[in-house]
Design a protein around this motif. Structure first.
Motif, PDB file in Angstrom:
ATOM      1  N   ALA A  58       0.830  -1.206   0.000  1.00 21.14           N
ATOM      2  CA  ALA A  58       0.000   0.000   0.000  1.00 21.14           C
ATOM      3  C   ALA A  58       0.863   1.253   0.000  1.00 21.14           C
ATOM      4  CB  ALA A  58      -0.931  -0.009   1.209  1.00 21.14           C
ATOM      5  N   VAL A  59       1.941   1.234   0.774  1.00 22.85           N
ATOM      6  CA  VAL A  59       2.873   2.370   0.794  1.00 22.85           C
ATOM      7  C   VAL A  59       3.495   2.567  -0.593  1.00 22.85           C
ATOM      8  CG1 VAL A  59       4.983   3.323   1.815  1.00 22.85           C
ATOM      9  CG2 VAL A  59       3.393   2.007   3.233  1.00 22.85           C
ATOM     10  N   ASN A  60       3.899   1.468  -1.192  1.00 22.10           N
ATOM     11  CA  ASN A  60       4.565   1.534  -2.491  1.00 22.10           C
ATOM     12  C   ASN A  60       3.644   2.094  -3.571  1.00 22.10           C
ATOM     13  OD1 ASN A  60       6.591   0.273  -1.065  1.00 22.10           O
ATOM     14  ND2 ASN A  60       6.209  -1.740  -1.937  1.00 22.10           N
ATOM     15  N   GLU A  61       2.395   1.648  -3.573  1.00 23.31           N
ATOM     16  CA  GLU A  61       1.439   2.139  -4.553  1.00 23.31           C
ATOM     17  C   GLU A  61       1.184   3.640  -4.362  1.00 23.31           C
ATOM     18  OE1 GLU A  61      -0.615   0.142  -7.128  1.00 23.31           O
ATOM     19  OE2 GLU A  61       1.460  -0.543  -6.864  1.00 23.31           O
ATOM     20  N   TYR A  62       1.168   4.058  -3.115  1.00 24.98           N
ATOM     21  CA  TYR A  62       0.960   5.468  -2.791  1.00 24.98           C
ATOM     22  C   TYR A  62       2.144   6.315  -3.238  1.00 24.98           C
ATOM     23  CZ  TYR A  62      -0.332   9.476   0.216  1.00 24.98           C
ATOM     24  OH  TYR A  62      -0.678  10.715   0.704  1.00 24.98           O
ATOM     25  N   VAL A  63       3.353   5.857  -2.892  1.00 21.66           N
ATOM     26  CA  VAL A  63       4.562   6.615  -3.197  1.00 21.66           C
ATOM     27  C   VAL A  63       4.816   6.683  -4.693  1.00 21.66           C
ATOM     28  CG1 VAL A  63       7.085   6.609  -2.975  1.00 21.66           C
ATOM     29  CG2 VAL A  63       5.654   6.176  -0.972  1.00 21.66           C
ATOM     30  N   ARG A  64       4.675   5.567  -5.373  1.00 19.50           N
ATOM     31  CA  ARG A  64       5.015   5.514  -6.786  1.00 19.50           C
ATOM     32  C   ARG A  64       3.900   5.979  -7.720  1.00 19.50           C
ATOM     33  NH1 ARG A  64       9.907   5.993  -5.972  1.00 19.50           N
ATOM     34  NH2 ARG A  64      11.276   4.184  -5.781  1.00 19.50           N
ATOM     35  N   LYS A  65       2.630   5.721  -7.309  1.00 19.71           N
ATOM     36  CA  LYS A  65       1.514   5.999  -8.220  1.00 19.71           C
ATOM     37  C   LYS A  65       0.491   6.978  -7.661  1.00 19.71           C
ATOM     38  CE  LYS A  65       1.872   1.271 -10.031  1.00 19.71           C
ATOM     39  NZ  LYS A  65       1.158  -0.011 -10.210  1.00 19.71           N
ATOM     40  N   GLY A  66       0.564   7.254  -6.362  1.00 17.49           N
ATOM     41  CA  GLY A  66      -0.438   8.112  -5.748  1.00 17.49           C
ATOM     42  C   GLY A  66      -1.777   7.422  -5.570  1.00 17.49           C
ATOM     43  N   VAL A  67      -1.795   6.088  -5.630  1.00 15.39           N
ATOM     44  CA  VAL A  67      -3.026   5.301  -5.504  1.00 15.39           C
ATOM     45  C   VAL A  67      -3.083   4.697  -4.109  1.00 15.39           C
ATOM     46  CG1 VAL A  67      -4.312   3.318  -6.365  1.00 15.39           C
ATOM     47  CG2 VAL A  67      -3.025   4.760  -7.961  1.00 15.39           C
TER      48      VAL A  67
ATOM     49  N   PRO B 299      -8.393   5.774   1.038  1.00 18.16           N
ATOM     50  CA  PRO B 299      -8.384   6.994   1.872  1.00 18.16           C
ATOM     51  C   PRO B 299      -8.034   6.739   3.332  1.00 18.16           C
ATOM     52  CG  PRO B 299     -10.255   7.030   0.383  1.00 18.16           C
ATOM     53  CD  PRO B 299      -9.617   5.679   0.227  1.00 18.16           C
ATOM     54  N   ALA B 300      -8.545   5.648   3.903  1.00 18.37           N
ATOM     55  CA  ALA B 300      -8.259   5.360   5.309  1.00 18.37           C
ATOM     56  C   ALA B 300      -6.787   5.028   5.514  1.00 18.37           C
ATOM     57  CB  ALA B 300      -9.135   4.205   5.789  1.00 18.37           C
ATOM     58  N   VAL B 301      -6.215   4.282   4.579  1.00 16.78           N
ATOM     59  CA  VAL B 301      -4.797   3.940   4.667  1.00 16.78           C
ATOM     60  C   VAL B 301      -3.944   5.179   4.413  1.00 16.78           C
ATOM     61  CG1 VAL B 301      -2.947   2.553   3.646  1.00 16.78           C
ATOM     62  CG2 VAL B 301      -5.207   1.549   4.008  1.00 16.78           C
ATOM     63  N   LYS B 302      -4.396   6.025   3.495  1.00 17.06           N
ATOM     64  CA  LYS B 302      -3.680   7.265   3.209  1.00 17.06           C
ATOM     65  C   LYS B 302      -3.529   8.109   4.461  1.00 17.06           C
ATOM     66  CE  LYS B 302      -3.946  11.488   0.381  1.00 17.06           C
ATOM     67  NZ  LYS B 302      -3.751  12.400   1.514  1.00 17.06           N
ATOM     68  N   GLU B 303      -4.593   8.196   5.229  1.00 21.17           N
ATOM     69  CA  GLU B 303      -4.541   8.988   6.463  1.00 21.17           C
ATOM     70  C   GLU B 303      -3.488   8.441   7.420  1.00 21.17           C
ATOM     71  OE1 GLU B 303      -7.525  10.403  10.104  1.00 21.17           O
ATOM     72  OE2 GLU B 303      -8.320   9.329   8.361  1.00 21.17           O
ATOM     73  N   LYS B 304      -3.408   7.116   7.545  1.00 20.68           N
ATOM     74  CA  LYS B 304      -2.422   6.497   8.432  1.00 20.68           C
ATOM     75  C   LYS B 304      -1.000   6.746   7.925  1.00 20.68           C
ATOM     76  CE  LYS B 304      -5.369   2.646   9.955  1.00 20.68           C
ATOM     77  NZ  LYS B 304      -5.521   1.160   9.968  1.00 20.68           N
TER      78      LYS B 304
END
Length: 305
Positions: free
Chosen positions: A205-214, A217-222
């Motif tokens: 989940a971190v990797n998808e967020y960092v690399r793709k911005g995907v 929302p709940a995980v993003k907040e954490k």
């Protein structure tokens, strides 16, 4: 952008050689846990410097049930190694705290072995021929602050500092490491829980967020909360167009991570340039990392340096 480990390796190995030369070093000293990060850094060091110039250090705190992974890794790479039990060091500090009537917190108990391991690595490195401690942290862990300051966050330079957990695995596979060293789940070494159990979300989940911005929302907040708390800005004036964030040097000095808007595209993309004031832990900002695109909204706070 798709990650190609084979294309990354030549530039990464050249960068590692440059960093070792810049440090005036010869012998890479690496703490070996048997997990993917230390295994890949050790394999990279063998490829960059030759196995005769790499020393692995296995550091159980008393009895380590999974130490066979560490033994297997140093045997597979054929590197010189030490088994250095740190229990006397951690136990000595805890005993002295008890003598003083102090009760160690859970945070103290969890982080103390990591810091004792780094003390051990530097003691060994300074007793080797131009020994240099290599950091084994990856971008995913650093992004959410899942590392110990002055512990596993330390080292002269960080070969994996700009790679996510999945990219680290891909590099290890390209280097020919057996799968068992790449899929071992990292744990805190105390409770039996994995890093992901403690975090409450996966590194994927971190990797998808960092690399793709995907991200959910709940995980993003954490993730955002952990990222912010691990990088609270210093309350000092900054020059126009410059942001400054705390950074921790491997030699015990604090420094600043300075981020400046730049007219020309940087290797990270989106027109940002990173530089470090104080501290000496290096991550690659060009060369092997030039093809890794970082979304603009992540450029300002890359990782602990």
């Amino acid at each position: 952008m798709e990650f190609h480990a084979k294309e990354q390796l030549p530039g990464l190995l050249d960068w590692m050689r440059q960093q070792m030369k810049a440090c005036g070093g010869k012998t890479a000293v690496i703490g070996i846990s048997g997990g993917k990060d230390s295994s890949v850094v050790a394999a990279l060091a063998v490829a960059a410097y030759g196995k005769e110039n790499v020393v692995g250090v296995l550091m159980p705190d008393g009895i380590q049930p999974d130490i066979d992974y560490s033994n297997g890794l140093v045997e597979f790479l054929g590197i010189r190694h030490y088994v250095f039990n740190i229990q006397g060091g951690t136990g000595g500090i805890l005993d002295e705290m008890a003598r003083l009537g102090m009760k160690p917190s859970r945070q103290t108990t969890v982080n103390l072995p990591s810091r004792m391991r780094m003390v051990t690595l530097y003691a060994i490195a300074q007793s080797e021929n131009a020994g240099i401690v290599l950091n084994t942290s990856n971008l995913s862990e650093d992004w959410v602050g899942y590392c110990t300051v002055y512990g596993d966050a330390t080292g002269a330079f960080s070969p994996l500092g700009m790679y996510t957990t999945e990219e680290v695995i891909a590099l290890g596979a390209e280097l020919g490491l057996p799968e068992k060293f790449l899929i071992k789940p990292p744990s805190d070494g105390l409770t039996g829980l994995t890093d992901e159990d403690n975090l409450g979300f996966t590194y994927h989940a971190v990797n998808e967020y960092v690399r793709k911005g995907v991200v959910d929302p709940a995980v993003k907040e954490k993730i955002d909360r952990l990222h912010r708390t691990s990088r609270s800005p210093l309350q000092i004036p900054a020059d126009a167009g410059v942001s400054q964030w705390p950074a921790h040097g491997p030699d015990g000095r604090d420094g600043l991570l300075q981020v400046r808007k730049h007219k020309n595209p940087s290797p990270l993309g989106e027109g940002f340039l990173l530089c470090v004031l104080g501290g000496r832990k290096r991550i690659g900002l060009g060369g092997p990392f030039a093809s890794i695109k970082i979304p603009e909204h992540f450029c300002e706070i890359m990782c602990l340096l």
